[in-house]
Design an enzyme around this catalytic site. Structure first.
Site, short mmCIF file in Angstrom:
data_model
loop_
_atom_site.label_atom_id
_atom_site.label_comp_id
_atom_site.label_asym_id
_atom_site.label_seq_id
_atom_site.Cartn_x
_atom_site.Cartn_y
_atom_site.Cartn_z
N LYS A 95 0.84 -1.20 0.00
CA LYS A 95 0.00 0.00 0.00
C LYS A 95 0.88 1.26 0.00
CE LYS A 95 -0.41 -0.32 5.02
NZ LYS A 95 -1.10 -1.03 6.10
N ARG A 104 -10.28 -0.34 15.65
CA ARG A 104 -10.26 0.57 14.51
C ARG A 104 -11.23 0.00 13.47
NH1 ARG A 104 -4.76 1.63 11.17
NH2 ARG A 104 -5.17 -0.57 10.71
N TYR A 160 16.06 29.92 8.91
CA TYR A 160 14.78 30.43 9.38
C TYR A 160 14.71 30.43 10.90
CZ TYR A 160 12.78 30.34 4.69
OH TYR A 160 12.51 30.58 3.37
N MET A 208 12.24 24.41 2.71
CA MET A 208 11.52 23.68 1.67
C MET A 208 12.45 22.99 0.68
SD MET A 208 8.63 25.09 -1.01
CE MET A 208 7.48 25.60 0.25
C1 LIG Z 1 -0.29 -2.01 6.66
C2 LIG Z 1 -0.87 -3.28 7.13
C3 LIG Z 1 -0.05 -4.40 7.38
C4 LIG Z 1 1.45 -4.34 7.28
O1 LIG Z 1 1.98 -3.73 8.44
P1 LIG Z 1 3.58 -3.66 8.64
O2 LIG Z 1 3.77 -3.17 10.03
O3 LIG Z 1 4.09 -2.67 7.67
O4 LIG Z 1 4.10 -5.02 8.40
C5 LIG Z 1 -0.66 -5.57 7.74
N1 LIG Z 1 -1.99 -5.66 7.87
C6 LIG Z 1 -2.81 -4.63 7.65
C7 LIG Z 1 -4.27 -4.78 7.80
C8 LIG Z 1 -2.28 -3.41 7.28
O5 LIG Z 1 -3.08 -2.36 7.06
#
Ligand SMILES: *Cc1c(COP(=O)(O)O)cnc(C)c1O
Length: 359
Positions: free
Chosen positions: A35, A129, A254, A302
């Site tokens: 992802k 969640r 800055y 930046m």
């Molecule tokens: C992102 C995610 C993972 C992977 O988590 P890592 O800590 O990067 O291994 C696994 N399961 C779900 C549901 C996730 O959203």
């Protein structure tokens, strides 16, 4: 000309990390979580290097489409499932699998008459969640079994809130709650993220869902991916574009947050928060100038960062500056910036040049 900030993606490291996960996985299957554009490394190139995984995990149908367009025929799981009834047809067309975590999704599936979709049933074992509460799991499983639009095999999955703390009782409670909720129900089990692979072997189950470690990243406090035998898959580098001499007492950058304690050389490197280098990195955050350790001083701006060159008097304009990579763990930079390594690799902006190292 494009900017000098360059992210190099080490394909060998990705392949090494998958092999290492396989070693630790035993009989369990491995889902490579890709992802957020492969945690910022680039979805297609990451998927190419990790093509040996049993499945890919994505957060969007559009990512599944990109993987199919690139020719991948592995299983692909959309980790938050459909966001609308119309998504079901799209997921079916692309042979994507749906994580089901909410009643609205059950309603869409119930009303759907298409070919069976593969479904992963998300159990809320304590993170609170996403997921069905433990007391509803058997009933939801039965609902899914009665739906023509759902494949017979349903994978039970859950996600840990604190598996990066190897002595946190919450994870033990989550494992027990998940076991109890799914006891006697048919179907594979998928519990572990990266940290759980390292610290919670009791949670191995039938599938591992691994993101961070695939990229060599650790979220375990004080320990880098390399400490566990993984290799970082991203190096971020740029060049020095100026070297100036500050006089004792002069202030830098800055808000004039940093004051020279003596006459000294200061390097200016072409990278900043506009490239994704964190503005929150404090004075003292390490960098490598031509391979020698130095420190960022003053505010990250930046387009630029400023570097104390007193320890690297031989530095010259044009020298390579490494912000993170195999010689400078991104986990250490994340510590200095009050975040985790994942946020840094995910945060590269479009003006960073990406190149592949297929060494
Ligand atoms: C992102 C995610 C993972 C992977 O988590 P890592 O800590 O990067 O291994 C696994 N399961 C779900 C549901 C996730 O959203």
């Amino acid at each position: 000309m494009s900017r000098l900030a360059t992210a190099t993606i080490h394909l060998d490291a990705l392949r090494h990390n998958l092999a290492r996960i396989r070693d630790m996985a035993g009989e369990a299957k491995v889902m490579a979580v890709v992802k957020a554009d492969g945690y910022g490394h680039g979805l297609e190139r990451v998927a190419r290097a990790l093509a040996g995984a049993d499945a890919f995990g994505v957060a969007a149908i559009a990512d599944g489409l990109r993987l199919r367009a690139a020719g991948h025929d592995q299983r692909i799981v959309v980790l938050s499932g459909p966001d609308s009834a119309a998504d079901l047809a799209e997921m079916r067309r692309l042979k994507l699998e749906a994580v089901i975590h909410h009643d609205s999704q059950l309603d869409w599936l119930k009303a759907d008459a298409g070919e069976p979709l593969r479904v992963w049933l998300k159990v809320d074992s304590g993170m609170h969640r996403l997921g069905f509460p433990v007391e509803r799991v058997a009933e939801v499983r039965a609902q899914l079994a009665a739906m023509p639009a759902v494949h017979d095999e349903v994978v039970f999955m859950t996600h840990f809130a604190a598996s990066d703390e190897f002595d946190n009782a919450l994870t033990a409670q989550q494992i027990a709650a998940f076991r109890q909720a799914t006891d006697g129900l048919p179907g594979p089990r998928a519990l572990s993220n990266s940290a759980a692979v390292l610290g919670w072997p009791a949670a191995r189950g039938d599938w591992l869902r691994v993101g961070g470690l695939m990229y060599g990243l650790s979220v375990v406090a004080g320990q880098t991916g390399a400490d566990f035998g993984f290799r970082p898959a991203m190096s971020l580098a740029t060049r020095l574009i100026a070297i100036n001499r500050l006089k004792a007492g002069q202030r830098l950058g800055y808000a004039a947050t940093w004051q020279a304690p003596e006459d000294m050389p200061v390097g200016v490197a072409a990278i900043g928060y506009g490239d994704g280098y964190p503005r929150s990195a404090v004075s003292g955050t390490p960098v490598l100038v031509h391979g020698h350790r130095a420190e960022i001083i003053g505010r990250v701006s930046m387009d630029l960062v400023t570097i104390d060159l007193r320890e690297v008097p031989q530095a010259a304009v044009g020298d390579a500056v490494t912000l993170w990579g195999p010689q400078l763990p991104v986990e250490h930079i994340a510590d200095q910036a009050g975040t985790i390594s994942y946020e840094l690799t995910c945060g590269m902006t479009r003006r960073v040049l990406f190149v592949e190292d297929d060494g």
